[in-house]
Enzyme design. Structure first.
Site, mmCIF file in Angstrom:
data_model
loop_
_atom_site.group_PDB
_atom_site.id
_atom_site.type_symbol
_atom_site.label_atom_id
_atom_site.label_comp_id
_atom_site.label_asym_id
_atom_site.label_seq_id
_atom_site.Cartn_x
_atom_site.Cartn_y
_atom_site.Cartn_z
ATOM 1 N N THR A 38 0.596 -1.250 0.036
ATOM 2 C CA THR A 38 0.211 -0.065 0.034
ATOM 3 C C THR A 38 0.746 1.076 -0.083
ATOM 4 O O THR A 38 0.595 2.384 -0.697
ATOM 5 C CB THR A 38 -0.976 0.060 1.227
ATOM 6 O OG1 THR A 38 -1.918 -0.984 1.188
ATOM 7 C CG2 THR A 38 -1.614 1.363 1.304
ATOM 8 N N SER A 95 2.096 -7.848 -0.235
ATOM 9 C CA SER A 95 2.775 -8.651 0.860
ATOM 10 C C SER A 95 2.365 -10.118 0.912
ATOM 11 O O SER A 95 3.066 -11.013 1.730
ATOM 12 C CB SER A 95 2.818 -7.933 2.258
ATOM 13 O OG SER A 95 1.579 -7.902 2.947
ATOM 14 N N THR A 129 1.324 -4.362 4.522
ATOM 15 C CA THR A 129 1.118 -4.710 6.032
ATOM 16 C C THR A 129 0.558 -6.085 6.275
ATOM 17 O O THR A 129 0.639 -6.529 7.376
ATOM 18 C CB THR A 129 0.346 -3.716 6.783
ATOM 19 O OG1 THR A 129 -1.069 -3.551 6.065
ATOM 20 C CG2 THR A 129 0.843 -2.440 6.557
ATOM 21 N N ASP A 130 -0.053 -6.876 5.169
ATOM 22 C CA ASP A 130 -0.748 -8.086 5.541
ATOM 23 C C ASP A 130 0.269 -8.992 6.184
ATOM 24 O O ASP A 130 -0.420 -9.683 7.055
ATOM 25 C CB ASP A 130 -1.038 -8.503 4.297
ATOM 26 C CG ASP A 130 -2.422 -7.882 3.520
ATOM 27 O OD1 ASP A 130 -3.054 -7.049 4.250
ATOM 28 O OD2 ASP A 130 -2.639 -8.028 2.400
#
Length: 334
Positions: free
Chosen positions: A20, A63, A95-96
Site C-alpha cells: 500500500t 505482501s 502490512t498484510d
C-alpha cells in the site's frame, strides 16, 4: 538537523517491496507503481535528516504473496549493504504479512545495525496517507545509535516495536501495529528516536542452507465443536504443525487424541489463538487441557502467537531440526 543526534551524515539502505505504501491510483483501484525514488521524494523533511539513502527496488509484490525465500533474500541484501557501510536498513512492504516477515528477518539477523520494517494503511491517493510519516520514522530509527542491537523492528505511527512481539491488530486503522504483551520498545518524538526498553536478543538461527521445500508447516485454528476431521492425513503432507488453541492452550476432548497421534509423527506446537498472553503448561488437567496435550507430545509455544510460531517452526524444520531441537528452540524463543 533532525533531532536524531547522529552528528554526521549516515547512510541507510532502503529496500522496497511494494504494498500500500507504494501504490498509486488507476481507474480500477490502486496498483503497485511507485519506485523507491518516488516514495522518498514524497516524504517531507526526509532531506533534512542528514541521512543518505541507498534506494533498492527489490521485489514489488503484494505482501500476501511474499515468501520465505523473498525475505531471506532481502536479509542477504541488507547484510551486504551493512558490509558496504550502511548504518541501518529500512524495508517497505505491505502490512498484510509484515508481522511475520519482520519476525523471520529477526530470527536470522546477525548484525547490530537495525533492520526496520514499515508500510502504510492508507495509500497515497487518500487524504491522510500515512506512508510518508512511517517511512520518515523508519529512516530515523534505522539511523539512530539507540536502535543498534535491537534486531528487526517495526516503525509505524511513530511507535517502535520489536519484531518478536508486534502484531497487526486492525484491518484498516493506521494504528494497527501493537505489541499486546509488552507494548512498544520506543517512540519517535519530535524527530528524536526514544528507545525505552531493550528486550533480550536470542542468538540468530541459520539463514542457509535451508530445505524450505521439505519443511511445509501447517497452522490449525481450534474451533467450537471441533473433531479434527480436517487434520486427516496432514502428517503425510507436512513436516510440522502449529495449533492455535482456545485460551491458555485447550482443545475439545475429541480433538485431543487426533493431535496426540500427529505429535507422535511430526512436531506439533501448542499456542493460544487469543492474540495476547501465554499458553500455559500445567494448570488445567482435563482431557484437551494444556497438561493433557503436552502429555500427548505437543510442544509448548509459550508467548509466541500462532503466526510467529509457524515462522519459527518452519525455519527450524528447514535447518533439519528434530523434535528435541524444536522443543528446545521454543523453550528459548517462546
Amino acid at each position: 538537523m533532525s533531532g536524531m543526534d547522529i552528528g554526521v551524515p549516515v547512510r541507510v539502505a532502503l529496500c522496497t517491496l511494494g504494498g500500500t505504501i507504494a501504490m498509486a491510483g488507476t481507474d480500477g483501484g490502486v496498483v503497485t507503481r511507485l519506485t523507491g525514488a518516488e516514495l522518498t521524494a514524497a516524504v517531507p523533511g526526509l532531506a533534512d535528516t542528514g541521512v543518505t539513502l541507498d534506494v533498492r527496488d527489490v521485489h514489488a509484490v503484494p505482501s500476501a504473496s511474499l515468501t520465505f525465500r523473498d525475505i531471506l533474500a532481502v536479509v542477504a541484501d541488507a547484510e551486504a549493504a551493512v558490509d558496504a557501510g550502511a548504518t541501518g536498513i529500512v524495508v517497505t512492504q505491505g502490512t498484510d504479512s509484515l508481522e511475520e516477515t519482520a519476525y523471520l528477518a529477526d530470527l536470522v539477523w546477525r548484525r547490530p545495525e537495525p533492520i526496520v520494517f514499515t508500510g502504510a494503511m492508507r495509500n497515497p491517493t487518500l487524504a491522510g496517507a500515512d506512508g510518508p510519516a512511517n517511512l520518515l520514522a523508519a529512516v530515523r530509527v534505522a539511523a539512530a545509535p539507540a536502535a543498534r542491537g535491537l534486531g528487526a523492528l517495526v516503525a509505524f505511527d511513530d511507535e517502535i516495536h520489536a519484531a518478536r512481539w508486534v502484531r497487526k491488530t486492525h484491518s484498516t486503522s493506521t494504528g494497527t501495529f501493537a505489541s499486546p504483551d509488552v507494548g512498544p520498545v520506543g517512540h519517535v518524538v519530535e524527530g528524536r528516536v526514544r528507545v525505552l526498553t531493550r528486550p533480550d536478543r536470542r542468538p540468530p538461527l541459520p539463514a542457509a542452507p535451508l530445505d524450505l521445500d521439505r519443511a511445509r508447516t501447517a497452522l490449525y485454528a481450534v474451533t467450537f465443536d471441533d473433531d479434527g476431521g480436517l487434520l486427516a492425513g496432514l502428517a503425510d503432507t507436512h513436516r510440522g504443525l502449529v495449533v492455535a488453541a482456545f485460551g491458555v492452550g485447550h482443545a475439545p476432548a475429541p480433538l485431543a487424541p487426533v493431535l496426540g497421534e500427529l505429535a507422535a509423527r511430526i512436531p506439533v506446537v501448542l499456542t493460544s489463538r487469543t492474540g495476547a498472553g501465554s499458553a500455559l503448561r500445567a494448570t488445567y488437567g482435563a482431557v484437551g487441557s494444556e497438561r493433557d496435550l503436552r502429555r500427548r507430545g505437543l510442544i509448548d509455544g509459550g508467548l509466541l502467537h500462532p503466526y510467529k510460531a509457524r515462522v519459527l517452526l518452519r525455519l527450524l524444520l528447514a535447518t533439519g531440526a528434530d523434535r528435541d531441537a524444536v522443543a528446545a528452540a521454543f523453550d528459548d524463543h517462546g
